[in-house]
Design an enzyme around this catalytic site. Structure first.
Site, mmCIF file in Angstrom:
data_model
loop_
_atom_site.group_PDB
_atom_site.id
_atom_site.type_symbol
_atom_site.label_atom_id
_atom_site.label_comp_id
_atom_site.label_asym_id
_atom_site.label_seq_id
_atom_site.Cartn_x
_atom_site.Cartn_y
_atom_site.Cartn_z
ATOM 1 N N ASP A 307 0.855 -1.194 0.000
ATOM 2 C CA ASP A 307 0.000 0.000 0.000
ATOM 3 C C ASP A 307 0.889 1.240 0.000
ATOM 4 O O ASP A 307 1.638 1.469 0.938
ATOM 5 C CB ASP A 307 -0.908 -0.009 1.232
ATOM 6 C CG ASP A 307 -2.035 1.013 1.149
ATOM 7 O OD1 ASP A 307 -1.947 1.939 0.320
ATOM 8 O OD2 ASP A 307 -3.007 0.884 1.915
ATOM 9 N N ARG A 309 -0.370 4.390 -0.428
ATOM 10 C CA ARG A 309 -1.189 5.580 -0.187
ATOM 11 C C ARG A 309 -0.786 6.280 1.108
ATOM 12 O O ARG A 309 -0.222 5.683 2.011
ATOM 13 C CB ARG A 309 -2.670 5.197 -0.104
ATOM 14 C CG ARG A 309 -3.245 4.661 -1.388
ATOM 15 C CD ARG A 309 -4.650 4.124 -1.178
ATOM 16 N NE ARG A 309 -4.660 2.997 -0.252
ATOM 17 C CZ ARG A 309 -5.760 2.370 0.154
ATOM 18 N NH1 ARG A 309 -6.936 2.777 -0.276
ATOM 19 N NH2 ARG A 309 -5.689 1.350 0.991
#
EC number: 3.5.4.25
Length: 378
Positions: A307, A309
């Site tokens: 991930d 983000r």
């Protein structure tokens, strides 16, 4: 922060605190064998914090990530002393990677380009400190351990720092310092947006380093508890209604809940496609999933962390909208943890969707491997 910056300018390490964690850090350009020996004696694994751009430029993404977002490397030597490791790090961040051994005992960690204003992590704060002190945006840090081998909490870290004459700073200190001196989002325009299913919103447009981002705002959001959805861009799910994920359903449910509430904010985060890897790479991950990988392992196979983000830009948009107390529509505990570091009061509001046969493996991987708070009916 000035005292901390001055200390590292002289080539001395400092202590950083983050809730129940602590670490010793130093700009990578001035790391020495003596400092690495000190870290190895008192800390867990040594980490080299670099931006994703640096990782790509150095070609380090050809190695597999381990334990989430770490790449273990070393100089390609028979016997490696602390001084040789320090020299290797200094040469690496100057662009001269030389021969690299994989795996190794220096753990390269990907950090966000905009530091703590993008993601409020220890690695980002260490890199920000290096920048602040006039060095390249790279840092060496290591989590402090107790004499018994446990994770050092705040009391232990403060005592340790005092004994070794190390200035101490917290991630929130760096965030506050940078927010006062920098602004990475710019409000550009506001217009009325009537929608087919969710009533009328105010569409507030922002220019950000991730591109143009829109916040849909309903009612007064500068007072009381505010329903908030920070939604990651997903073309396949939001527009084409792909069954591979639950993104489109989450967005629809969030907008319906805000409409029923009569008050709330939905931020549509550009640059988050495929958990930050981009549309084409997401399609490549889909292909790997067809061959048996799950959504997490597919990202790793492509050379990315699970991930990529971060939510610092969303936090600055919420600050601009004067939101203070949030009822956050999310199943992602990382999102909650990050936003709390920017000073928001947060209560989680679950956002539930009915899984289907196609997206069930995807949702199970997010729950089992990424800790998402997803409930399945038997």
């Amino acid at each position: 922060m000035e005292e901390v910056s001055s200390h590292v300018k002289s080539g001395k390490p400092v202590m950083i605190l983050d809730s129940e964690k602590s670490a010793i850090c130093i700009p990578a350009e001035v790391v020495s064998g003596e400092i690495l020996n000190f870290m190895m004696k008192n800390c867990d694994e040594i980490r080299l914090a670099l931006t994703w751009k640096q990782i790509l430029n150095l070609g380090l993404n050809r190695f597999r990530f381990q334990n989430g977002n770490l790449i273990p490397i070393d100089p390609n030597l028979e016997k490696i002393s602390a001084e040789e490791r320090a020299k290797f790090i200094r040469e690496l961040v100057s662009g001269n990677a030389g021969d690299i051994k994989y795996p190794g005992r220096i753990f390269v960690e990907e950090t966000k380009e905009m530091g703590v204003l993008e993601r409020p992590g220890i690695a980002e704060a260490c890199v920000d400190l290096a920048r602040m002190a006039g060095f390249a945006p790279s840092a060496v840090y290591a989590p402090l351990m107790t004499a018994e081998g446990g994770v050092a909490g705040e009391d232990y870290a403060l005592k340790f720092a005092k004994e070794h004459s190390m200035p101490v700073f917290r991630i929130k200190d760096m965030i506050e310092f940078r927010i006062k001196s920098e602004k990475i989002v710019e409000r550009v325009i506001e217009a009325t947006l009537p929608t087919k299913f969710y009533g009328t919103f105010r569409a507030v447009g922002y220019k950000t380093p991730l591109g143009e981002i829109v916040a849909l705002v309903k009612g007064r959001v500068d007072e009381g508890d505010v329903l908030v959805r920070i939604h990651s861009e997903c073309l396949t799910g939001d527009v084409f209604h792909s069954l591979r994920c639950d993104c489109g359903d989450q967005l629809e449910n969030a907008l319906k809940m805000i409409d029923r509430e009569g008050k709330g904010v939905a931020i549509y985060m550009r640059g988050h496609e495929g958990r930050g890897i981009g549309l084409i790479n997401k399609l490549m991950a889909y292909k790997l999933q067809e061959e048996g990988k799950d959504t997490v392992d597919a990202n790793i196979e492509l050379g990315f962390p699970p991930d990529m983000r971060s939510y610092g830009i969303a936090a600055q948009i919420l600050m601009d909208l004067k939101v203070k107390s949030i009822r956050l529509l999310t199943n992602n505990p990382l999102k909650i943890e990050e936003l709390k570091k920017y000073g928001f009061k947060i209560v989680r509001e679950p956002i539930e969707v009915e899984p289907c046969e196609v997206n069930l493996p995807y949702l199970k991987a997010k729950k089992d491997k990424m800790g998402h708070l997803i409930c399945f009916n038997d």
